[in-house]
Design a protein around this motif. Structure first.
Motif: not given
Length: 455
Positions: A424, A411, A396, A420-421, A414, A393, A417
């Motif tokens: 990760q 990306w 991409q 979280l990215g 958001d 994650g 997201r």
């Protein structure tokens, strides 16, 4: 007796010496470092260095641990390993060699009193012999990919253990090596040990006869981003009125791809305002992003500035501002050694070298800085790391530059997201650390039974 292939190769590299000197003169016009100590590339060393060696000759064979790091990335990886090696052998003397000006400039930061830095010898028998007679290394560590037939053969003949550390080999490089297998197989086979980054690298290296003794991971995961730079970048990011998208370590042709899509996606409503390649359907209010472009090679900084400026963009060069100006269309990262700052400043990065068929740059530093990555289709230089990052994650993959610019904007828009990215990416980096300690331990074990050891 030398093989016919090695004899022919030796003749060709000997005949190529005038061309090498001409190329160095040409490169020196753009990068002055290429004009430094040119004689070293052919095994001739200046009197101050000769005097240093005579003064230290009482230590005899084995006074140096030699590391060859051809360019910038390999030198940074070597620095990570070197910290572990100095812990193992506090009194070791380092012999550090390079092939590029950026590698040599970075390598200067790693030197301590008593260490020596010179150019890698051009791979003629004479230059290699003069290099080995001059320095008498106890052992040699080649970083990542640098396997030269005469250099390896001469080390074997002199009993100098030679290893390939942090080793990688792409499918493309394997295919090229197999086309000259009569030359490449003996070169890889004469190494004393090879420690690969990944299982796939190990398998490809074994196909060339390399003595792979372990898969130890990638040293670059052990690098710690510059904390001050990262903090400064994040502070500037917080003050930015717009999301920041980074084209990181861009290579030849990629800035033109980016520019084409940037201009194509302009809308009349944005005329006279900051330009954006992401339309209002792709990114939330205020409906625009700030782009930051950092070319991979310093000799291209002016070229990229001219390209962007000629298109009518307002370009702000990092070398000329104290903090990011908010009225520029594009920020140009034209400084060396500040990637942690740039990754800290960015929401999402496009991976340079992956949108043109160049194999991709390494995304590990981006992950360590907690910056998610969008990559193009060409990542053959770091294929396994790229796939692992996508699975974790932290990255991409997209089909091309247009899709990449759109994906990066989506990306960044958001927030959940993106958060979280970032998490990760950081977790991906942390999970793969430890290669430096494993490599240092493997080298210590290899040298343990030899009478001459580093230090």
């Amino acid at each position: 007796m030398a093989s016919a292939a090695l004899w022919l190769y030796s003749l060709l590299v000997w005949l190529a010496q005038p061309l090498v000197r001409r190329k160095l003169r040409r490169r020196a016009r753009a990068e002055k470092g290429y004009g430094t100590a040119v004689g070293e590339r052919f095994g001739y060393y200046a009197p101050p260095l000769d005097s240093l060696m005579m003064h230290s000759s009482t230590s005899g064979q084995g006074s140096f641990l030699w590391i060859h790091a051809v360019s910038l990335g390999e030198t940074r990886a070597a620095g990570i390993l070197l910290a572990e090696l100095r812990a193992q052998w506090p009194d070791m003397r380092l012999l550090l060699t390079h092939g590029t000006a950026t590698g040599r400039a970075e390598g200067e930061k790693l030197l301590l009193p008593g260490d020596v830095q010179v150019w890698q010898p051009w791979d003629t028998r004479g230059a290699v012999e003069r290099f080995l007679r001059q320095f008498h290394p106890a052992a040699g560590i080649l970083m990542e990919t640098e396997v030269w037939p005469n250099l390896v053969a001469a080390c074997q003949a002199r009993g100098v253990p030679l290893v390939l550390a942090n080793a990688r080999l792409s499918e493309k490089s394997l295919a090229a090596a197999l086309r000259i297998a009569s030359l490449s197989r003996p070169a890889y086979g004469r190494l004393n040990a090879v420690w690969a980054q990944t299982d796939a690298d190990a398998e490809r290296l074994r196909q060339l006869g390399a003595p792979v003794q372990g898969v130890l991971g990638n040293l670059k995961f052990d690098a710690e981003p510059d904390a001050a730079q990262l903090a400064q970048g994040r502070e500037w990011h917080a003050a930015s009125a717009r999301p920041v998208l980074l084209l990181a370590s861009s290579r030849e042709g990629e800035e033109a791809m980016w520019l084409q899509n940037f201009i194509k996606n302009r809308t009349p409503a944005l005329a006279g305002q900051a330009l954006t390649a992401i339309n209002t359907e792709a990114i939330a209010a205020p409906g625009s992003v700030q782009w930051l472009i950092v070319p991979r090679h310093p000799q291209r900084f002016d070229e990229v500035f001219a390209l962007l400026s000629s298109a009518g963009l307002r370009v702000a060069r990092r070398s000329q501002w104290g903090q990011p100006p908010q009225d520029a269309d594009v920020w140009l990262g034209d400084t060396l050694g500040e990637m942690a700052l740039y990754y800290g400043l960015a929401d999402v990065a496009l991976l340079g070298g992956s949108f043109a068929p160049l194999g991709g740059q390494n995304l590990i530093e981006a992950a360590a800085c907690g910056c998610p990555v969008v990559m193009g289709p060409h990542t053959f230089n770091f294929a396994e790391v790229a796939e692992q990052a996508c699975a974790a994650g932290a990255a991409q993959r997209v089909a091309g530059m247009a899709e990449g610019m759109l994906a990066a904007g989506q990306w960044a828009s958001d927030r959940a997201r993106l958060a979280l990215g970032r998490t990760q990416a950081q977790a991906f980096s942390t999970a793969h650390r430890g290669a430096a300690a494993r490599t240092a331990a493997a080298l210590k074990a290899l040298l343990a039974t030899r009478p001459s050891r580093a230090g």
